[in-house]
Design a protein around this motif. Structure first.
Motif, PDB file in Angstrom:
ATOM      1  N   GLU A 188       0.871  -1.085  -0.006  1.00 39.24           N
ATOM      2  CA  GLU A 188       0.002  -0.001   0.008  1.00 39.24           C
ATOM      3  C   GLU A 188       0.929   1.193   0.108  1.00 39.24           C
ATOM      4  O   GLU A 188       0.687   2.356  -0.749  1.00 39.24           O
ATOM      5  N   GLN A 189       1.859   1.202   0.818  1.00 42.50           N
ATOM      6  CA  GLN A 189       2.864   2.337   0.788  1.00 42.50           C
ATOM      7  C   GLN A 189       3.599   2.571  -0.537  1.00 42.50           C
ATOM      8  O   GLN A 189       3.687   3.700  -1.129  1.00 42.50           O
ATOM      9  N   LEU A 190       4.055   1.553  -1.181  1.00 37.35           N
ATOM     10  CA  LEU A 190       4.650   1.686  -2.330  1.00 37.35           C
ATOM     11  C   LEU A 190       3.628   2.242  -3.541  1.00 37.35           C
ATOM     12  O   LEU A 190       4.054   2.864  -4.286  1.00 37.35           O
ATOM     13  N   ASN A 191       2.378   1.542  -3.403  1.00 40.94           N
ATOM     14  CA  ASN A 191       1.305   1.988  -4.421  1.00 40.94           C
ATOM     15  C   ASN A 191       1.081   3.649  -4.184  1.00 40.94           C
ATOM     16  O   ASN A 191       1.037   4.405  -5.222  1.00 40.94           O
ATOM     17  N   GLU A 192       0.979   3.937  -2.897  1.00 42.50           N
ATOM     18  CA  GLU A 192       0.952   5.619  -2.690  1.00 42.50           C
ATOM     19  C   GLU A 192       2.037   6.307  -3.170  1.00 42.50           C
ATOM     20  O   GLU A 192       1.976   7.189  -3.534  1.00 42.50           O
ATOM     21  N   GLN A 193       3.094   5.747  -2.963  1.00 38.77           N
ATOM     22  CA  GLN A 193       4.507   6.505  -3.443  1.00 38.77           C
ATOM     23  C   GLN A 193       4.454   6.608  -5.062  1.00 38.77           C
ATOM     24  O   GLN A 193       4.732   7.645  -5.757  1.00 38.77           O
ATOM     25  N   LEU A 194       4.152   5.373  -5.649  1.00 36.88           N
ATOM     26  CA  LEU A 194       3.806   5.624  -7.194  1.00 36.88           C
ATOM     27  C   LEU A 194       2.844   6.549  -7.590  1.00 36.88           C
ATOM     28  O   LEU A 194       3.059   7.210  -8.449  1.00 36.88           O
ATOM     29  N   ARG A 195       1.728   6.582  -6.886  1.00 38.97           N
ATOM     30  CA  ARG A 195       0.602   7.591  -7.102  1.00 38.97           C
ATOM     31  C   ARG A 195       1.047   8.973  -7.032  1.00 38.97           C
ATOM     32  O   ARG A 195       0.815   9.750  -7.960  1.00 38.97           O
ATOM     33  N   GLN A 196       1.889   9.138  -5.990  1.00 42.81           N
ATOM     34  CA  GLN A 196       2.309  10.634  -5.766  1.00 42.81           C
ATOM     35  C   GLN A 196       3.355  10.850  -6.700  1.00 42.81           C
ATOM     36  O   GLN A 196       3.372  12.092  -7.251  1.00 42.81           O
ATOM     37  N   ALA A 197       4.271   9.976  -7.137  1.00 47.14           N
ATOM     38  CA  ALA A 197       5.325  10.173  -8.297  1.00 47.14           C
ATOM     39  C   ALA A 197       4.707  10.483  -9.373  1.00 47.14           C
ATOM     40  O   ALA A 197       5.118  11.389 -10.245  1.00 47.14           O
ATOM     41  N   LEU A 198       3.607   9.894  -9.885  1.00 44.10           N
ATOM     42  CA  LEU A 198       2.834  10.042 -11.178  1.00 44.10           C
ATOM     43  C   LEU A 198       2.132  11.245 -11.033  1.00 44.10           C
ATOM     44  O   LEU A 198       2.249  12.078 -12.246  1.00 44.10           O
ATOM     45  N   ASP A 199       1.554  11.621  -9.863  1.00 43.59           N
ATOM     46  CA  ASP A 199       0.788  12.936  -9.813  1.00 43.59           C
ATOM     47  C   ASP A 199       1.605  14.099 -10.079  1.00 43.59           C
ATOM     48  O   ASP A 199       1.440  15.100 -10.504  1.00 43.59           O
ATOM     49  N   THR A 200       2.786  13.929  -9.420  1.00 48.22           N
ATOM     50  CA  THR A 200       3.990  14.948  -9.578  1.00 48.22           C
ATOM     51  C   THR A 200       4.249  15.284 -10.929  1.00 48.22           C
ATOM     52  O   THR A 200       4.604  16.418 -11.495  1.00 48.22           O
ATOM     53  N   ARG A 201       4.635  14.132 -11.608  1.00 47.53           N
ATOM     54  CA  ARG A 201       4.923  14.077 -12.969  1.00 47.53           C
ATOM     55  C   ARG A 201       4.162  14.768 -14.044  1.00 47.53           C
ATOM     56  O   ARG A 201       4.304  15.685 -15.023  1.00 47.53           O
ATOM     57  N   VAL A 202       2.879  14.507 -13.636  1.00 46.70           N
ATOM     58  CA  VAL A 202       1.640  15.038 -14.475  1.00 46.70           C
ATOM     59  C   VAL A 202       1.610  16.615 -14.106  1.00 46.70           C
ATOM     60  O   VAL A 202       1.559  17.338 -15.196  1.00 46.70           O
ATOM     61  N   ILE A 203       1.425  17.135 -12.903  1.00 44.69           N
ATOM     62  CA  ILE A 203       1.505  18.304 -12.790  1.00 44.69           C
ATOM     63  C   ILE A 203       2.820  19.224 -13.359  1.00 44.69           C
ATOM     64  O   ILE A 203       2.696  20.463 -13.700  1.00 44.69           O
ATOM     65  N   ILE A 204       3.958  18.880 -13.232  1.00 46.28           N
ATOM     66  CA  ILE A 204       5.219  19.516 -13.700  1.00 46.28           C
ATOM     67  C   ILE A 204       5.034  19.425 -15.334  1.00 46.28           C
ATOM     68  O   ILE A 204       5.420  20.456 -15.828  1.00 46.28           O
ATOM     69  N   GLU A 205       4.586  18.606 -15.930  1.00 45.38           N
ATOM     70  CA  GLU A 205       4.226  18.628 -17.232  1.00 45.38           C
ATOM     71  C   GLU A 205       3.309  19.459 -17.766  1.00 45.38           C
ATOM     72  O   GLU A 205       3.566  20.139 -18.802  1.00 45.38           O
ATOM     73  N   GLN A 206       2.282  19.734 -16.957  1.00 48.41           N
ATOM     74  CA  GLN A 206       1.282  20.695 -17.391  1.00 48.41           C
ATOM     75  C   GLN A 206       1.957  22.287 -17.039  1.00 48.41           C
ATOM     76  O   GLN A 206       1.538  22.930 -18.065  1.00 48.41           O
ATOM     77  N   ALA A 207       2.912  22.155 -15.881  1.00 43.40           N
ATOM     78  CA  ALA A 207       3.356  23.506 -15.788  1.00 43.40           C
ATOM     79  C   ALA A 207       4.324  23.944 -17.057  1.00 43.40           C
ATOM     80  O   ALA A 207       4.332  25.114 -17.346  1.00 43.40           O
ATOM     81  N   LYS A 208       4.981  22.925 -17.373  1.00 39.34           N
ATOM     82  CA  LYS A 208       5.887  23.337 -18.486  1.00 39.34           C
ATOM     83  C   LYS A 208       5.302  23.750 -19.771  1.00 39.34           C
ATOM     84  O   LYS A 208       5.736  24.511 -20.352  1.00 39.34           O
ATOM     85  N   GLY A 209       4.077  23.107 -19.982  1.00 37.25           N
ATOM     86  CA  GLY A 209       3.304  23.459 -21.132  1.00 37.25           C
ATOM     87  C   GLY A 209       2.818  24.982 -20.978  1.00 37.25           C
ATOM     88  O   GLY A 209       2.771  26.040 -21.875  1.00 37.25           O
ATOM     89  N   VAL A 210       2.228  25.290 -19.733  1.00 39.15           N
ATOM     90  CA  VAL A 210       1.859  26.569 -19.842  1.00 39.15           C
ATOM     91  C   VAL A 210       2.979  27.854 -19.755  1.00 39.15           C
ATOM     92  O   VAL A 210       2.585  28.808 -20.422  1.00 39.15           O
ATOM     93  N   ILE A 211       4.054  27.258 -19.281  1.00 41.27           N
ATOM     94  CA  ILE A 211       5.224  28.364 -19.148  1.00 41.27           C
ATOM     95  C   ILE A 211       5.646  28.539 -20.709  1.00 41.27           C
ATOM     96  O   ILE A 211       6.107  29.524 -21.110  1.00 41.27           O
ATOM     97  N   ALA A 212       5.868  27.324 -21.277  1.00 41.22           N
ATOM     98  CA  ALA A 212       6.268  27.148 -22.596  1.00 41.22           C
ATOM     99  C   ALA A 212       5.572  28.233 -23.495  1.00 41.22           C
ATOM    100  O   ALA A 212       5.997  28.985 -24.447  1.00 41.22           O
ATOM    101  N   GLU A 213       4.200  28.183 -23.327  1.00 43.16           N
ATOM    102  CA  GLU A 213       3.204  28.759 -24.208  1.00 43.16           C
ATOM    103  C   GLU A 213       3.302  30.206 -24.007  1.00 43.16           C
ATOM    104  O   GLU A 213       3.213  31.236 -24.449  1.00 43.16           O
ATOM    105  N   ALA A 214       3.230  30.544 -22.364  1.00 42.24           N
ATOM    106  CA  ALA A 214       3.262  31.735 -21.879  1.00 42.24           C
ATOM    107  C   ALA A 214       4.570  32.706 -22.374  1.00 42.24           C
ATOM    108  O   ALA A 214       4.457  33.933 -22.594  1.00 42.24           O
ATOM    109  N   TYR A 215       5.723  32.175 -22.592  1.00 40.82           N
ATOM    110  CA  TYR A 215       6.801  32.944 -22.793  1.00 40.82           C
ATOM    111  C   TYR A 215       7.492  32.526 -24.204  1.00 40.82           C
ATOM    112  O   TYR A 215       8.543  32.903 -24.644  1.00 40.82           O
ATOM    113  N   THR A 216       6.696  31.706 -24.822  1.00 41.05           N
ATOM    114  CA  THR A 216       7.050  31.057 -26.238  1.00 41.05           C
ATOM    115  C   THR A 216       8.518  30.662 -26.328  1.00 41.05           C
ATOM    116  O   THR A 216       9.616  31.117 -26.743  1.00 41.05           O
TER     117      THR A 216
END
Length: 251
Positions: A188-216
């Motif tokens: 259960e702990q491992l699954n939670e760590q993997l979920r958090q890692a995936l959530d982190t990766r998703v939010i970072i990818e979204q932020a990269k797209g936002v900044i890339a578009e905002a500043y070209t």
């Protein structure tokens, strides 16, 4: 076997000696093995196991203590009137249970009066609790000791090999429950760590797209901006990314 005895029970060694109920022992094993493959609460299982053990061996009481930071700690005892004895062993680490935990070997005492010099405090509390004999069986696997199963008798009592062997089997079952529960918790702990890692990766990818578009800029440059901002403000990259995506922060 004497005439008239059930094939599920063995003859008493002498008049008045408790009888080991083999039929109940087999039934208990069957029920607990079935429970092992279903979701269960460890405390409830150990409490039930202690109660069944009292009936199987016709003893005054039994309890389970688990290892915690190099000591044993009481988890359950039946009847509850014996809690004072188990608590004393928790606090002082003096007695058969603590000795069995440290050695990883069975400790059986037919008459506690004979070991009063070895465990004076324990023997005093045992006497006050109405206990004259005890046995302690390690909950162990492959050299690792996870706790102790303790058996209590009000009168002095010999501990026949058949009784101790039956108790050892139930101790092995208890150990299986503990290990299975630990493995499940780790998963259960491992699954939670993997979920958090995936959530982190998703939010970072979204932020990269936002900044890339905002500043070209490229997504690589966008990530560098996020990382530099995190370093300057002693913040986590995920926190900066969440601020970019969720509150519209710009870098």
């Amino acid at each position: 076997m004497s005439a008239g005895m059930s094939p599920g029970r063995r003859e008493c060694r002498r008049s008045g000696e408790p009888v080991y109920d083999h039929q109940l022992f087999v039934q208990t094993i069957s029920e607990f093995v079935r429970t092992l493959v279903r979701p269960y609460d460890v405390d409830t299982v150990l409490n039930d196991l202690a109660g069944r053990l009292n009936a199987v061996l016709t003893i005054t009481g039994s309890g389970v203590s688990l290892a915690e930071e190099g000591r044993i700690r009481m988890v359950t005892v039946i009847p509850p009137e014996l809690a004072a004895l188990e608590h004393h062993e928790d606090e002082t680490q003096e007695g058969p249970g603590a000795a069995a935990y440290r050695s990883g070997k069975l400790v059986a005492v037919n008459d506690l009066r004979e070991v009063a010099d070895r465990w004076p405090g324990y023997c005093r509390v045992a006497r006050e609790s109405g206990i004259a004999a005890t046995a302690a069986i390690p909950l162990a696997l492959d050299g690792d000791v996870y706790g102790v199963l303790s058996l209590y008798s009000a009168p002095p009592r010999e501990w026949p090999q058949d009784d101790l062997a039956a108790a050892a089997v139930l101790a092995d079952i208890a150990t299986g429950y503990l290990i299975n529960a630990s493995t499940h918790h780790q998963q259960e702990q491992l699954n939670e760590q993997l979920r958090q890692a995936l959530d982190t990766r998703v939010i970072i990818e979204q932020a990269k797209g936002v900044i890339a578009e905002a500043y070209t800029v490229s997504v690589d440059e966008a990530f560098e901006r996020i990382r530099r901002h995190a370093r300057r403000h002693n913040a986590k990259i995920r926190d900066v990314a969440e601020a970019v995506v969720k509150v519209g922060m710009r870098l």
